[in-house]
Design a protein around this motif. Structure first.
Motif, short mmCIF file in Angstrom:
data_model
loop_
_atom_site.label_atom_id
_atom_site.label_comp_id
_atom_site.label_asym_id
_atom_site.label_seq_id
_atom_site.Cartn_x
_atom_site.Cartn_y
_atom_site.Cartn_z
N GLY A 78 0.83 -1.20 0.00
CA GLY A 78 0.00 0.00 0.00
C GLY A 78 0.86 1.24 0.00
O GLY A 78 2.06 1.20 0.23
N GLU A 103 -3.53 -1.33 11.79
CA GLU A 103 -4.78 -0.63 11.46
C GLU A 103 -5.67 -0.47 12.68
O GLU A 103 -6.39 0.52 12.81
CB GLU A 103 -5.52 -1.41 10.37
N ARG A 109 -3.34 5.23 13.79
CA ARG A 109 -4.23 5.91 12.86
C ARG A 109 -4.15 7.43 13.04
O ARG A 109 -4.22 8.18 12.07
CB ARG A 109 -5.67 5.43 13.06
N ASP A 137 -2.38 -7.06 10.22
CA ASP A 137 -3.62 -6.95 9.47
C ASP A 137 -3.59 -7.79 8.19
O ASP A 137 -2.52 -8.08 7.65
CB ASP A 137 -3.87 -5.48 9.11
N GLU A 140 -5.03 -7.40 2.23
CA GLU A 140 -5.90 -6.49 1.48
C GLU A 140 -6.27 -5.24 2.29
O GLU A 140 -6.54 -4.18 1.72
CB GLU A 140 -7.18 -7.21 1.04
N ASP A 141 -6.25 -5.36 3.62
CA ASP A 141 -6.61 -4.21 4.45
C ASP A 141 -5.53 -3.13 4.42
O ASP A 141 -5.81 -1.95 4.64
CB ASP A 141 -6.84 -4.65 5.90
N ALA A 143 -3.68 -2.18 1.80
CA ALA A 143 -3.90 -1.34 0.62
C ALA A 143 -5.11 -0.43 0.82
O ALA A 143 -5.09 0.76 0.47
CB ALA A 143 -4.09 -2.21 -0.61
N THR A 144 -6.17 -0.99 1.41
CA THR A 144 -7.37 -0.20 1.68
C THR A 144 -7.07 0.95 2.64
O THR A 144 -7.53 2.08 2.45
CB THR A 144 -8.48 -1.09 2.27
N PHE A 145 -6.29 0.65 3.66
CA PHE A 145 -5.90 1.67 4.63
C PHE A 145 -5.12 2.79 3.94
O PHE A 145 -5.35 3.98 4.20
CB PHE A 145 -5.04 1.03 5.72
N ARG A 147 -5.26 3.76 0.84
CA ARG A 147 -6.15 4.59 0.03
C ARG A 147 -7.03 5.48 0.90
O ARG A 147 -7.27 6.65 0.59
CB ARG A 147 -7.02 3.70 -0.86
N GLN A 148 -7.51 4.92 2.01
CA GLN A 148 -8.39 5.67 2.90
C GLN A 148 -7.70 6.91 3.45
O GLN A 148 -8.30 7.99 3.54
CB GLN A 148 -8.85 4.77 4.05
N LYS A 150 -4.94 8.24 2.14
CA LYS A 150 -4.20 8.89 1.06
C LYS A 150 -2.70 8.87 1.33
O LYS A 150 -1.99 9.87 1.17
CB LYS A 150 -4.70 10.32 0.87
#
Length: 210
Positions: A78, A103, A109, A137, A140-141, A143-145, A147-148, A150
């Motif tokens: 990510g 995460e 965070r 984590d 896949e989480d 990469a999502t993190f 993007r979320q 930025k």
């Protein structure tokens, strides 16, 4: 006469003794039970204090300041556009900031927006490299993190926790500041603040405003 007086005195003393207040046997028994119960409680508390583990200690960095940072090669899942793995040793010549995160970690965070801002202002221009390492984590989480939030700095995946173990990670976030020679110069085992970041970067030769 003397015998009579003595007898009268004995009777009088007996009467006075009989008039003295008596503690009921039940009350004596109750007091005894209370005393023994109190002793038992004290003994139990002492045993509990002895057997309980000592209070949790402040986490200590696994790699001491002044020691060489363990090398690693990890895939990027990510943040950065690159999909190739990153090897720490290949980054020699430039300071590296390694941030261990998760995460589910609230302080992790909370510090990400600040890390991203610092990265965009300084690291992305080559002054130092910022790496985020995650081992807790799902792949896949991560990469999502990224993007979320930025995130544009590389988010690496420590699948087998080998790097976390090598760096003695017992709590996150933990951040290592490594100089261009691969030596640890500062460690932060808490959420990064502008002051902590400034101090850590200064330790590896990078000066930024507070």
């Amino acid at each position: 006469m003397a015998r009579t007086q003595r007898r009268e005195l004995e009777v009088e003393l007996a009467e006075q003794y009989a008039q003295l207040p008596r503690r009921p046997r039940n009350r004596q028994r109750l007091v005894t039970l209370i005393v023994f119960a109190a002793i038992a409680v004290l003994v139990g508390l002492y045993g509990l204090l002895v057997l309980l583990p000592s209070p949790a200690q402040t986490p200590i960095a696994g790699v001491a300041v002044g020691k060489a940072a363990p090398n690693f090669t990890l895939p990027i899942l990510g943040g950065a556009n690159s999909t190739g793995p990153i090897t720490l040793q290949a980054l020699r010549g430039h300071p590296v900031v390694v941030n261990f995160w998760s995460e589910s970690c609230i302080p992790c965070r909370a510090e990400v927006p600040y890390l991203q801002r610092i990265y965009a202002q300084y690291a992305s221009h080559g002054e130092f490299t910022l790496l985020g390492i995650n081992q807790a984590d799902p792949r896949e989480d991560i990469a999502t993190f990224g993007r979320q939030f930025k995130v544009t700095y590389p988010l690496l995946f420590d699948k087998d926790s080998a790097v976390n173990t090598a760096y003695g990670i017992t709590a996150v976030p933990t951040t290592y500041f490594i100089n261009g020679n691969g030596i640890v110069r500062a460690v932060s085992i808490t959420q990064l603040t502008p002051t902590l970041m400034k101090q850590g970067l200064a330790a590896v030769g990078i000066n930024i405003p507070a």
